[in-house]
Write a protein that holds these residues in place. Structure first.
Motif, PDB file in Angstrom:
ATOM      1  N   VAL A   6       0.912  -1.453   0.018  1.00 12.67           N
ATOM      2  CA  VAL A   6      -0.052  -0.079  -0.116  1.00 12.67           C
ATOM      3  C   VAL A   6       0.992   1.297   0.117  1.00 12.67           C
ATOM      4  O   VAL A   6       0.654   2.263  -0.347  1.00 12.67           O
ATOM      5  CB  VAL A   6      -1.027  -0.271   1.092  1.00 12.67           C
ATOM      6  N   MET A   7       1.915   1.275   0.671  1.00 13.49           N
ATOM      7  CA  MET A   7       2.775   2.408   0.890  1.00 13.49           C
ATOM      8  C   MET A   7       3.517   2.426  -0.734  1.00 13.49           C
ATOM      9  O   MET A   7       3.639   3.748  -1.165  1.00 13.49           O
ATOM     10  CB  MET A   7       3.940   2.238   1.986  1.00 13.49           C
ATOM     11  N   GLU A   8       3.819   1.491  -1.198  1.00  8.56           N
ATOM     12  CA  GLU A   8       4.498   1.698  -2.771  1.00  8.56           C
ATOM     13  C   GLU A   8       3.270   2.150  -3.779  1.00  8.56           C
ATOM     14  O   GLU A   8       3.718   3.040  -4.339  1.00  8.56           O
ATOM     15  CB  GLU A   8       4.726   0.090  -3.092  1.00  8.56           C
ATOM     16  N   LEU A   9       2.282   1.604  -3.394  1.00  3.66           N
ATOM     17  CA  LEU A   9       1.088   2.109  -4.282  1.00  3.66           C
ATOM     18  C   LEU A   9       0.676   3.956  -3.988  1.00  3.66           C
ATOM     19  O   LEU A   9       0.535   4.421  -4.863  1.00  3.66           O
ATOM     20  CB  LEU A   9      -0.184   1.507  -3.938  1.00  3.66           C
ATOM     21  N   HIS A  10       0.912   4.020  -2.552  1.00  2.00           N
ATOM     22  CA  HIS A  10       0.702   5.677  -2.339  1.00  2.00           C
ATOM     23  C   HIS A  10       1.996   6.508  -3.025  1.00  2.00           C
ATOM     24  O   HIS A  10       1.592   7.367  -3.501  1.00  2.00           O
ATOM     25  CB  HIS A  10       0.693   5.672  -0.712  1.00  2.00           C
ATOM     26  N   ALA A  11       3.109   5.931  -2.911  1.00  2.00           N
ATOM     27  CA  ALA A  11       4.543   6.436  -3.516  1.00  2.00           C
ATOM     28  C   ALA A  11       3.972   6.845  -4.945  1.00  2.00           C
ATOM     29  O   ALA A  11       4.535   7.901  -5.663  1.00  2.00           O
ATOM     30  CB  ALA A  11       5.428   5.866  -3.191  1.00  2.00           C
ATOM     31  N   ALA A  12       3.270   6.013  -5.726  1.00  2.00           N
ATOM     32  CA  ALA A  12       2.908   6.058  -7.276  1.00  2.00           C
ATOM     33  C   ALA A  12       1.837   6.692  -7.362  1.00  2.00           C
ATOM     34  O   ALA A  12       1.490   7.067  -8.786  1.00  2.00           O
ATOM     35  CB  ALA A  12       2.974   4.638  -7.740  1.00  2.00           C
TER      36      ALA A  12
END
Length: 238
Positions: free
Chosen positions: A54-60
Motif C-alpha cells: 500500500v505504501m508503494e502504491l501511495h508513492a506511485a
C-alpha cells in the motif's frame, strides 16, 4: 482513454488478492486514480506485506484512507490501555498482524484468549508503517463523489464529520444518508447489506451509497469499482 477512479476496500492482509485484482483491472498509475478505502491489516495472513504494498502504491500516486482496523492498531500501539490492546489483539485479528511482523506467540503472550502487552515489541518496519498510518486522511472527495471507509453521518458533510464516525459508522449512514454526492464505502460486508450470505458484489443503495466490502477475508471476494463508469471487478481465494 479517460481517467478512471478505482476504489478498493477491506483488503485485510490478503495481499495476493490485491495483486491479482490490480492486474485484473489493468490498473495503470499513469492513467488511473486508485483510492484505497482502509482496513489493510488484521485477520488475513500478510498484513505487514500488504501495508508495504500500500505504501508503494501511495508513492506511485494512490490515495490511501484510514480504516477502523488501522485505528484499532494505533490505539493499541500508541500508548493505549489494556482494553485497547485486548480489543485489537484478541477480538479483531491484531495478533495475526503482529505475527506477520515476525513477533512470536510467546512474545505476544496469546494464551487462553487473553493477551498481555509485553515490553520490547519493537520493529523498525512496524514503526515505519505506524508513521504512515498515522498520516492517513479519513476521506477523499471530488465534485461528484466521496470515498470513505465506513460512511458519513446523516445531515453532515465529510468535512463536518468527526473522523471517528467516518471510519466506524454503520446503520445510521446506510439508512439515513441523504447527501447530494454519491458515497463509496467499505467497512460493512455487502452480504449483510444485500441480506444474502452468498452475495458479495457491490451494494447500491437507493440513497446514492455504494458499498464495496466483499468480505474477502471471510471467504468472500475483493471488489474494485471503477467509479465513473460503474464497471466492477472481483477476485476470490482459489
Amino acid at each position: 482513454m479517460s481517467k478512471r477512479t478505482l476504489a478498493i476496500s477491506d483488503i485485510h492482509g490478503e495481499l495476493d488478492l490485491l495483486d491479482r485484482l490490480l492486474k485484473q483491472t489493468g490498473y495503470d498509475p499513469a492513467v488511473d486514480q486508485l483510492v484505497l478505502l482502509g482496513d489493510y491489516i488484521d485477520r488475513g495472513p500478510k498484513s505487514m506485506q500488504t501495508l508495504e504494498r500500500v505504501m508503494e502504491l501511495h508513492a506511485a500516486g494512490a490515495i490511501v484512507l484510514k480504516g477502523n482496523h488501522e485505528d484499532l492498531m494505533l490505539r493499541a500501539l500508541d500508548g493505549g490501555g489494556e482494553d485497547d490492546w485486548k480489543r485489537w489483539i484478541v477480538r479483531n485479528g491484531g495478533y495475526v498482524t503482529l505475527q506477520s511482523y515476525g513477533f512470536t506467540e510467546r512474545q505476544l503472550r496469546i494464551e487462553t484468549g487473553e493477551a498481555f502487552r509485553q515490553p520490547g515489541l519493537e520493529s523498525d518496519t512496524l514503526e515505519r508503517h505506524l508513521n504512515f498510518v498515522r498520516s492517513l486522511p479519513s476521506y477523499y472527495e471530488t465534485d461528484e463523489f466521496v470515498c470513505v471507509h465506513a460512511g458519513i453521518p446523516p445531515g453532515k458533510s465529510a468535512e463536518q464529520s468527526d473522523p471517528s464516525d467516518l471510519i466506524w459508522i454503520r446503520e445510521d449512514f446506510h439508512k439515513g444518508y441523504n447527501g447530494a454526492k454519491k458515497v463509496i464505502f467499505g467497512h460493512t460486508p455487502t452480504r449483510g447489506l444485500h441480506g444474502d450470505p452468498d452475495n458479495n458484489d457491490p451494494y447500491y443503495g437507493r440513497n446514492r451509497i455504494i458499498g464495496i466490502d466483499g468480505g474477502a477475508v471471510f471467504e468472500g471476494q475483493l471488489n474494485a469499482l471503477a467509479i465513473e463508469s460503474g464497471e466492477t471487478f472481483y477476485v476470490k481465494n482459489e
